[in-house]
Enzyme design. Structure first.
Site, PDB file in Angstrom:
ATOM      1  N   HIS A 153       5.116   5.281  -0.436  1.00  0.00           N
ATOM      2  CA  HIS A 153       5.290   6.640   0.112  1.00  0.00           C
ATOM      3  C   HIS A 153       4.129   7.027   1.034  1.00  0.00           C
ATOM      4  CE1 HIS A 153       7.777   6.812  -3.597  1.00  0.00           C
ATOM      5  NE2 HIS A 153       8.559   7.523  -2.819  1.00  0.00           N
ATOM      6  N   ILE A 154       2.903   6.855   0.555  1.00  0.00           N
ATOM      7  CA  ILE A 154       1.737   7.333   1.317  1.00  0.00           C
ATOM      8  C   ILE A 154       1.416   6.370   2.467  1.00  0.00           C
ATOM      9  CG2 ILE A 154      -0.717   7.930   1.177  1.00  0.00           C
ATOM     10  CD1 ILE A 154      -0.150   8.660  -1.831  1.00  0.00           C
ATOM     11  N   THR A 232      -8.148   6.414  -0.257  1.00  0.00           N
ATOM     12  CA  THR A 232      -7.665   7.643  -0.898  1.00  0.00           C
ATOM     13  C   THR A 232      -6.791   7.289  -2.102  1.00  0.00           C
ATOM     14  OG1 THR A 232      -5.790   7.650   0.617  1.00  0.00           O
ATOM     15  CG2 THR A 232      -7.652   9.086   1.203  1.00  0.00           C
ATOM     16  N   ARG A 234      -7.404   4.673  -5.335  1.00  0.00           N
ATOM     17  CA  ARG A 234      -8.165   4.705  -6.590  1.00  0.00           C
ATOM     18  C   ARG A 234      -9.481   3.959  -6.396  1.00  0.00           C
ATOM     19  NH1 ARG A 234      -5.438   8.309  -7.855  1.00  0.00           N
ATOM     20  NH2 ARG A 234      -4.095   8.561  -9.680  1.00  0.00           N
ATOM     21  N   ASP A 258     -12.160   9.080  -0.897  1.00  0.00           N
ATOM     22  CA  ASP A 258     -11.788  10.252  -1.692  1.00  0.00           C
ATOM     23  C   ASP A 258     -11.855   9.931  -3.176  1.00  0.00           C
ATOM     24  OD1 ASP A 258     -10.754  12.957  -1.949  1.00  0.00           O
ATOM     25  OD2 ASP A 258      -8.900  12.028  -2.675  1.00  0.00           O
ATOM     26  N   GLU A 263     -15.873   7.707 -11.035  1.00  0.00           N
ATOM     27  CA  GLU A 263     -15.930   9.062 -10.478  1.00  0.00           C
ATOM     28  C   GLU A 263     -15.964  10.131 -11.563  1.00  0.00           C
ATOM     29  OE1 GLU A 263     -12.424   9.103  -7.948  1.00  0.00           O
ATOM     30  OE2 GLU A 263     -11.276  10.153  -9.473  1.00  0.00           O
ATOM     31  N   HIS A 303     -12.031  13.490  -4.808  1.00  0.00           N
ATOM     32  CA  HIS A 303     -10.640  13.236  -5.234  1.00  0.00           C
ATOM     33  C   HIS A 303      -9.772  14.460  -4.909  1.00  0.00           C
ATOM     34  CE1 HIS A 303      -8.023  10.620  -8.025  1.00  0.00           C
ATOM     35  NE2 HIS A 303      -7.265  11.329  -7.217  1.00  0.00           N
ATOM     36  N   ALA A 305      -7.583  14.520  -2.039  1.00  0.00           N
ATOM     37  CA  ALA A 305      -6.537  14.238  -1.042  1.00  0.00           C
ATOM     38  C   ALA A 305      -5.205  14.899  -1.381  1.00  0.00           C
ATOM     39  CB  ALA A 305      -6.349  12.727  -0.892  1.00  0.00           C
ATOM     40  N   PHE A 306      -4.924  15.057  -2.660  1.00  0.00           N
ATOM     41  CA  PHE A 306      -3.643  15.647  -3.088  1.00  0.00           C
ATOM     42  C   PHE A 306      -3.630  17.160  -2.914  1.00  0.00           C
ATOM     43  CE2 PHE A 306      -4.857  18.125  -6.757  1.00  0.00           C
ATOM     44  CZ  PHE A 306      -6.167  17.688  -6.937  1.00  0.00           C
TER      45      PHE A 306
HETATM   46  P1  NAI Z   1       3.931   3.926  -4.027  1.00  0.00           P
HETATM   47  O1  NAI Z   1       4.285   3.412  -5.384  1.00  0.00           O
HETATM   48  O2  NAI Z   1       4.985   4.654  -3.246  1.00  0.00           O
HETATM   49  O3  NAI Z   1       3.398   2.723  -3.112  1.00  0.00           O
HETATM   50  C1  NAI Z   1       2.573   1.709  -3.585  1.00  0.00           C
HETATM   51  C2  NAI Z   1       2.883   0.431  -2.804  1.00  0.00           C
HETATM   52  O4  NAI Z   1       1.964  -0.566  -3.253  1.00  0.00           O
HETATM   53  C3  NAI Z   1       4.297  -0.107  -3.012  1.00  0.00           C
HETATM   54  O5  NAI Z   1       4.914  -0.350  -1.765  1.00  0.00           O
HETATM   55  C4  NAI Z   1       4.092  -1.391  -3.805  1.00  0.00           C
HETATM   56  O6  NAI Z   1       5.049  -2.398  -3.495  1.00  0.00           O
HETATM   57  C5  NAI Z   1       2.698  -1.803  -3.389  1.00  0.00           C
HETATM   58  N1  NAI Z   1       2.033  -2.631  -4.387  1.00  0.00           N
HETATM   59  C6  NAI Z   1       1.926  -2.422  -5.710  1.00  0.00           C
HETATM   60  N2  NAI Z   1       1.201  -3.407  -6.287  1.00  0.00           N
HETATM   61  C7  NAI Z   1       0.853  -4.265  -5.305  1.00  0.00           C
HETATM   62  C8  NAI Z   1       0.093  -5.458  -5.261  1.00  0.00           C
HETATM   63  N3  NAI Z   1      -0.440  -5.995  -6.375  1.00  0.00           N
HETATM   64  N4  NAI Z   1      -0.087  -6.075  -4.060  1.00  0.00           N
HETATM   65  C9  NAI Z   1       0.465  -5.542  -2.936  1.00  0.00           C
HETATM   66  N5  NAI Z   1       1.199  -4.418  -2.916  1.00  0.00           N
HETATM   67  C10 NAI Z   1       1.381  -3.776  -4.078  1.00  0.00           C
HETATM   68  O7  NAI Z   1       2.646   4.840  -4.237  1.00  0.00           O
HETATM   69  P2  NAI Z   1       2.120   6.008  -3.299  1.00  0.00           P
HETATM   70  O8  NAI Z   1       2.821   7.283  -3.608  1.00  0.00           O
HETATM   71  O9  NAI Z   1       2.112   5.552  -1.893  1.00  0.00           O
HETATM   72  O10 NAI Z   1       0.630   6.176  -3.848  1.00  0.00           O
HETATM   73  C11 NAI Z   1      -0.309   5.112  -3.773  1.00  0.00           C
HETATM   74  C12 NAI Z   1      -1.510   5.442  -4.636  1.00  0.00           C
HETATM   75  O11 NAI Z   1      -2.212   6.537  -4.100  1.00  0.00           O
HETATM   76  C13 NAI Z   1      -1.146   5.911  -6.064  1.00  0.00           C
HETATM   77  O12 NAI Z   1      -0.915   4.824  -6.937  1.00  0.00           O
HETATM   78  C14 NAI Z   1      -2.343   6.724  -6.469  1.00  0.00           C
HETATM   79  O13 NAI Z   1      -3.247   5.914  -7.180  1.00  0.00           O
HETATM   80  C15 NAI Z   1      -2.960   7.160  -5.137  1.00  0.00           C
HETATM   81  N6  NAI Z   1      -2.936   8.600  -4.962  1.00  0.00           N
HETATM   82  C16 NAI Z   1      -4.117   9.262  -4.729  1.00  0.00           C
HETATM   83  C17 NAI Z   1      -4.142  10.619  -4.571  1.00  0.00           C
HETATM   84  C18 NAI Z   1      -5.410  11.362  -4.290  1.00  0.00           C
HETATM   85  O14 NAI Z   1      -5.465  12.592  -4.444  1.00  0.00           O
HETATM   86  N7  NAI Z   1      -6.466  10.701  -3.842  1.00  0.00           N
HETATM   87  C19 NAI Z   1      -2.909  11.418  -4.673  1.00  0.00           C
HETATM   88  C20 NAI Z   1      -1.709  10.631  -4.865  1.00  0.00           C
HETATM   89  C21 NAI Z   1      -1.743   9.271  -5.013  1.00  0.00           C
END
Ligand code: NAI
Length: 338
Positions: A153-154, A232, A234, A258, A263, A303, A305-306
């Site tokens: 998504h992101i 942004t 983990r 972020d 942290e 932290h 970004a959200f």
């Molecule tokens: P998502 O689940 O939509 O996308 C994650 C992508 O990573 C997927 O396309 C998946 O196939 C890929 N993936 C997973 N494991 C993998 C691996 N071992 N090797 C290669 N690709 C791999 O998640 P989304 O919504 O894009 O969020 C990503 C991360 O952002 C979250 O898991 C969260 O930790 C972090 N996040 C941080 C925020 C903040 O405030 N800083 C807020 C929201 C999310």
């Protein structure tokens, strides 16, 4: 009749109004505090718990929540929850899978633009009553190569924004979305190739055993000199020691972070002083975090970004829906292991 008890941790006053209007049929308790090993005993009768990522869901804490049937985390990531324990104890875990696809990517772009156009230093300069641009030369993004790790998504939003800035994009994902790639106009690549070609690397992977320290010493050694790293996602995706070395040696040109390893100890350092067991704390990483925060080519946000008004509303609306669906017998947004 005994009402089902739902406890919301880490709540702000505006969230209380939102939730109260929507979960009228349940006993709902709100706490500003986080769920911790110290306060867990007070909540032993909770059937559903909702929290953000500051709360603790280790097996030690979970084992004291004898009535717990569901955790509704108000986050996308769920690496703060012991999923194996939940699975073995039939505790369902739901998340908010897509509240922040634009929100987090916008923040990642903000970090990148702040670094490339030296915005924080420029602001400091003017605040110090100097209106002179000498020494504040930045860099264009147009024509540079953006490497995106994780095209969910992101990551997809980050790709769209990068393309809009005239960057070329290389991406890496376990499950490449080739249709999106051909429509948007970028290509997937092996990790080593991406490391070798990218001027900027932006991380959008979940934190798992497989992605732990995906950016480590070896990875940085394969990158271009002056590469900029944006995280942004983990903190645990980056080996802090390797990034600190890279910044110190000049191999890494900048970092926009972020999220940081360790942290949680940055926001509550006083906790460190009162801990009996320091075994779980990596003091070297904690110190490097502090040192990085003072480097001119590093920007760290807490932290955050959200944290946009619109995203917060989407988070609470989806969480309420997750809880209602659980009580209605048709769970929604359960995390992958269940
Ligand atoms: P998502 O689940 O939509 O996308 C994650 C992508 O990573 C997927 O396309 C998946 O196939 C890929 N993936 C997973 N494991 C993998 C691996 N071992 N090797 C290669 N690709 C791999 O998640 P989304 O919504 O894009 O969020 C990503 C991360 O952002 C979250 O898991 C969260 O930790 C972090 N996040 C941080 C925020 C903040 O405030 N800083 C807020 C929201 C999310």
């Amino acid at each position: 009749m005994n009402m089902k008890k739902v406890v919301f941790f880490e709540t702000k006053p505006w969230e209380v109004d939102y939730v109260n209007g929507s979960l009228k049929d349940f006993e709902v308790e709100f706490c500003e505090e986080k769920l911790t090993a110290e306060n867990v005993e007070k909540y032993a009768d909770a059937e559903v718990i909702s929290s953000f990522i500051g709360s603790t869901f280790t097996s030690e804490v979970l084992s004291k929540l004898k009535s717990l049937k569901m955790i509704a985390t108000r986050s996308t990531g769920y690496d703060h929850i012991d999923l194996d324990y939940c699975k073995n104890s039939n505790i369902l875990v739901s998340n908010v899978p897509s509240y922040g696809e634009n929100t987090v990517a916008e923040h990642a772009m903000a970090l990148l633009l702040s670094l490339s156009r030296r915005i924080p230093e420029s602001i400091d300069r003017v605040r110090a009553n100097s209106f002179i641009p000498e020494g504040l030369t930045g860099r264009d993004l147009k024509g540079k190569v953006m490497g995106v790790l994780g095209t969910g998504h992101i990551g997809k939003n980050m790709i769209a924004y990068s393309l809009a800035f005239g960057m070329k994009v290389l991406a890496y994902d376990l499950y490449p979305d080739e249709k999106f790639a051909s429509e948007a106009g970028f290509s997937y690549a092996e990790l080593d190739y991406l490391f070798a070609k990218a001027d900027v690397i932006s991380l959008h992977l979940p934190y798992t055993k497989e992605t732990h320290h995906v950016i480590n010493k070896e990875a940085i050694s394969k990158m271009k000199k002056d590469v900029v790293i944006i995280n942004t996602a983990r903190g645990g995706l980056i080996e802090t020691d390797a990034l600190f070395d890279g910044l110190s040696s000049g191999k890494v040109g900048g970092a926009g972070l972020d999220v940081l390893e360790e942290e949680k100890f940055l926001s509550e350092e006083v906790v460190l002083l009162h801990m009996d067991n320091h075994g779980e704390v990596n003091f070297k990483v904690a110190l490097e975090n502090h040192m990085m925060a003072h480097l001119p080519n590093v920007i760290i946000t807490p932290h955050n970004a959200f944290n946009s008004k619109e995203a917060l509303e989407r988070i609470i609306t989806t969480t309420i829906d997750n809880v209602k669906c659980y009580f209605g017998g048709s769970c929604k947004n359960l995390v992958a292991h269940q």
